[in-house]
Design an enzyme around this catalytic site. Structure first.
Site, PDB file in Angstrom:
ATOM      1  N   GLY A 148       0.893  -0.985  -0.281  1.00 46.85           N
ATOM      2  CA  GLY A 148       0.174   0.196  -0.117  1.00 46.85           C
ATOM      3  C   GLY A 148       0.592   1.368  -0.128  1.00 46.85           C
ATOM      4  N   CYS A 149       0.334   2.591  -0.652  1.00 48.26           N
ATOM      5  CA  CYS A 149       1.395   3.708  -0.735  1.00 48.26           C
ATOM      6  C   CYS A 149       1.438   4.655   0.251  1.00 48.26           C
ATOM      7  CB  CYS A 149       0.798   4.601  -1.473  1.00 48.26           C
ATOM      8  SG  CYS A 149      -1.027   5.458  -1.560  1.00 48.26           S
TER       9      CYS A 149
END
EC number: 1.2.1.38
Length: 342
Positions: A148-149
């Site tokens: 996930g960013c």
């Protein structure tokens, strides 16, 4: 050697970012693009900024042939990749940009995503795609699960500190600001300009944000014991970028030195001089991460500031970095683009 690429979910922001980066990559060639609702359209119609490129027409996944595809990037919605990747030929390498294979424990996946995993055997073989910490496994992987960013930003800030015991593991607060592209391209009322502009807000509060599953997994692995951080993300009215402000109990100069030592040879991670604070604009459109450490007035406390571009190093750039390793290419190939500024 040039490798043939398919991008599934090419009509989203991460799909477009993959195309933008691959366009100047000497070892990758886009041969197939998929989109569901936009099947039959050209990429130039969906993303006019890519009209200078000669690209395949968007098709439905079931209409694509994977006979000559070497690697497939899956930029599909969460819970979609499981079924799609299960049907891909085993000789095709896969980098998944969704959340479907990030959590190793099926029970953890069900806890954070509210449903059982539909491809547990694939989940077992997936390698977590935080490149700087899983290089050897990624080189030999058939399936890599992109982080996930938000998770990547927090993990870069803390893993070297958690693993060396440079900070108090029971006193970590991550305050994160993310640009609106991190919420995807789907039409949502809360993302309309009139709803979002001139203000920002916290979401996923009270320990409910799904990226906490990744934090729990990776920090606990690094520490060799359970580590649970306090994390609050905020949506801000900007297009790109993530800023993580992380509060820790530890001697600031030791924190700075630990991060400098950990990332001294990393091509994409730069630890700034002690006391310097990074800005999201300084990494915009690039695969770079900037980290700053500041000493607080309270003795024994430090603040870590970490910035990256959520669409590049937080997603599509990271995916290409992993693909380079999987295909035996130089890890930095196609990714040394300077940030866009201003």
């Amino acid at each position: 050697m040039t490798h043939s690429v398919a991008i599934l979910g090419a009509s989203g922001y991460t799909g477009a970012e993959l195309v933008r980066l691959i366009a100047t990559h000497p070892g990758l060639d886009v041969r197939a693009l998929s989109a569901d609702r936009k099947a039959g359209m050209e990429m130039s119609e969906v993303f006019p900024h890519l009209r200078h490129l000669a690209l395949p027409t968007l098709r439905k996944i079931e209409d694509l042939s994977f006979d000559e595809i070497d690697i497939c990037f899956c930029a599909l919605p969460h819970a979609t990749s499981q079924a799609v990747i299960s049907q891909l030929p085993r000789n095709v390498k896969v980098v998944d940009l969704s959340a479907d294979f990030r959590l190793r424990d099926p029970a953890a996946y069900e806890t954070w995503y509210g449903k059982p995993h539909s491809a547990p055997e694939l989940q077992k073989e997936a390698v977590y795609g935080l490149t700087e910490f899983y290089r050897d496994e990624i080189r030999d992987a058939r399936l890599v699960a992109g982080t996930g960013c938000n998770a990547a930003t927090g993990l870069f800030s803390l893993i070297p500190l958690v693993s060396t015991g440079a900070i108090d593991l029971d006193d970590i607060i991550i305050d994160m600001k993310c640009g609106v592209s991190g919420a995807g391209r789907s039409l949502k009322e809360n993302l309309l300009h009139a709803e979002l502009s001139e203000g920002w807000y916290a979401y996923g509060v009270g320990g409910k944000h799904r990226h906490l599953g990744e934090f729990d997994q990776e920090f606990s692995k690094a520490a060799g014991r359970t580590v649970e951080v306090q994390f609050t993300p905020h949506l801000v009215p900007g297009n790109r970028g993530i800023l993580a402000t992380t509060y820790v109990r530890g001697e600031a100069r030791s924190v700075h030195e630990a991060l400098k030592a950990a990332y001294a040879d990393e091509p994409f991670l730069e630890v700034l001089p002690f006391g310097a604070v990074p800005q999201t604009k300084h990494v915009r459109g690039s695969n770079f991460v900037h980290i700053g450490v500041v000493e607080e007035r309270a003795a024994g406390r430090a603040t870590i500031y970490t910035v990256l571009d959520n669409l590049t190093k937080g997603s599509s750039g990271q995916a290409i970095q992993n693909a380079n390793l999987m295909l035996g290419q130089n890890e930095t190939t196609g990714l040394m683009l300077a940030p866009l500024y201003p």
